[in-house]
Design a protein around this motif. Structure first.
Motif, PDB file in Angstrom:
ATOM      1  N   ASN A  96     -65.602 -67.066 -27.306  1.00 38.29           N
ATOM      2  CA  ASN A  96     -65.433 -67.778 -28.594  1.00 38.29           C
ATOM      3  C   ASN A  96     -64.926 -68.775 -29.032  1.00 38.29           C
ATOM      4  O   ASN A  96     -65.218 -69.609 -28.230  1.00 38.29           O
ATOM      5  N   SER A  97     -66.174 -69.010 -30.725  1.00 39.57           N
ATOM      6  CA  SER A  97     -66.014 -70.544 -30.626  1.00 39.57           C
ATOM      7  C   SER A  97     -64.585 -70.607 -30.870  1.00 39.57           C
ATOM      8  O   SER A  97     -65.185 -71.801 -32.083  1.00 39.57           O
TER       9      SER A  97
ATOM     10  N   SER B 216     -64.024 -60.430 -34.643  1.00 40.56           N
ATOM     11  CA  SER B 216     -64.461 -61.230 -33.370  1.00 40.56           C
ATOM     12  C   SER B 216     -65.460 -61.255 -32.578  1.00 40.56           C
ATOM     13  O   SER B 216     -66.628 -61.917 -32.130  1.00 40.56           O
TER      14      SER B 216
ATOM     15  N   LEU C 178     -64.982 -60.095 -29.973  1.00 42.29           N
ATOM     16  CA  LEU C 178     -64.395 -60.016 -28.606  1.00 42.29           C
ATOM     17  C   LEU C 178     -64.379 -58.517 -27.636  1.00 42.29           C
ATOM     18  O   LEU C 178     -64.367 -57.280 -28.637  1.00 42.29           O
TER      19      LEU C 178
END
Length: 409
Positions: A60-61, A85, A87
């Protein structure tokens, strides 16, 4: 390179108590030798990287870490950020730990984190792989952050992760067992909500082991949720019938339940309950008007399981003083009665029923005292109380009935 901070935690075998935990029951848990290990290190770049031996990689960023550092962020904000997100679901356990630790302790996470996960605790077997992951992650985060946990604080935060970040309505039993249990010892936990007793060693030559069914189990499933809601519905109905409010369903005695059981429907439509009672005192349950709830069986299970756990514990202590073998058979009978209670409220499975019936049919000379489906039920693992000398017999049955499933010890 920044150093790794590690944490570990075991899976657990639910010997007795199981889903009565959310009703304030005594439960008896044993840590397994299998454990989950988590390593975490801070990164200089703004990224969140995760690697699991079982599930692979995810990244994730670092927007999630930024959300945790945002002043005024709420639990709802962090939950929504996690869900948005993208994810994969397996990451919600460790990432949820980061987010809620930041919120609960006003901790500012680093701008970047790397998380590595390895585990010998099998997933979907009902032996608390998720609790082991949460507890191990929080222990690694405690080392990274320099924060300390006291008493049952870590276990309670781990439960919040599972309830509110992952969305599984589990009780506190699993996290307490993973955080405070020890292998080969029964940990008595009075789930009101987190009263820990002194661990008790099993008698010499006596073992409690898990026999996995191969049927995946999940506390986020409908049978578990309906059984849980049904227990709280039964609490509301018994309170009305007996004219008193109680903190926990297990505050009612088996005698009180038997006197008032005509007020408890075997399959109560959610719509009928909502029409008469509106709500229950469980924030994690949602009553579906179109569903039917096993109120009678779920109420009976909680009250009787608490009584069984009390008697099992008393018999174990007496056996330590007298060595009377009859007490071991009585303890085994508690396991079989518990198994029948799971089935009555819809938390059994054909596979675990067959496993238990095969063990129940063995002659006394085989040395198997009792067995039950464990944890959240609906598959998962059968807990077996037996002589150590009976382990070869159990392994042979496992090879025959559940090929590929090894015993959990």
């Amino acid at each position: 390179m920044n150093r790794y901070h590690g944490g570990s935690a075991p899976g657990r075998l639910d010997v007795l108590g199981g889903v009565a935990d959310y009703s304030g029951s005594l439960v008896l848990e044993m840590a397994l030798s299998l454990e989950t290990r988590v390593r975490i290190r801070a990164l200089d770049e703004p990224v969140l990287r995760l690697h699991s031996e079982a599930h692979g990689r995810a990244e994730n960023s670092a927007a999630l870490l930024a959300a945790a550092r945002r002043e005024g962020a709420t639990e709802a904000d962090l939950r929504e950020a996690l869900r948005a997100s993208g994810l994969p679901s397996w990451t919600h356990y460790p990432v949820g730990c980061i987010l809620l630790l930041a919120l609960a302790r006003s901790w500012t996470p680093p701008s970047g984190l790397e998380i590595a996960i390895s585990s010998s605790v099998p997933e979907g077997c009902g032996v608390s792989s998720s609790a082991a992951l949460e507890v191990a992650t929080l222990r690694a985060l405690a080392s990274l952050s320099g924060l300390a946990f006291e008493g049952t604080e870590l276990a309670r935060l781990a439960q919040r992760v599972e309830n509110h970040m992952v969305g599984a309505p589990c009780g506190l039993m699993d996290q307490l067992a993973s955080a405070h249990g020890s292998s080969g010892h029964l940990l008595p936990i009075l789930c009101r909500p987190d009263v820990l007793g002194d661990p008790l060693a099993l008698p010499p030559g006596i073992r409690a082991v898990g026999w996995p069914s191969g049927v995946k189990h999940s506390v986020a499933g409908h049978p578990y949720g309906r059984a849980r809601a049904a227990a709280f519905m039964g609490k509301r109905l018994l309170e009305a019938a007996l004219g008193r409010k109680v903190p926990y369903l297990t505050d009612f005695t088996p005698e009180e339940y038997h006197m008032q059981q005509e007020h408890l429907a075997p399959a109560l439509p959610g719509e009928d309950f909502l029409d008469g009672w509106k709500t229950i005192d469980d924030p994690l349950s949602v009553i579906d008007p179109d569903a039917h709830y096993p109120v009678h069986a779920a109420t009976a299970f909680a009250i009787e399981e608490n009584d069984r756990a009390q008697r099992f514990l008393a018999d174990l202590r007496e056996h330590g003083q007298t060595g009377d073998e009859a007490l071991l058979w009585r303890m085994g009978g508690c396991l079989y009665a518990s198994h029948d209670g799971y089935s009555a409220m819809g938390l059994g499975s054909p596979e675990t029923d067959r496993m238990v019936e095969v063990l129940r049919a063995l002659p006394p000379s085989a040395g198997v005292f009792g067995a039950r489906i464990s944890g959240g039920g609906s598959g998962g693992t059968v807990a077996v109380l037996l002589r150590e000398s009976a382990l070869p017999t159990l392994r042979a049955l496992a090879d025959q009935i559940t090929p590929g499933q090894r015993l959990l010890e």
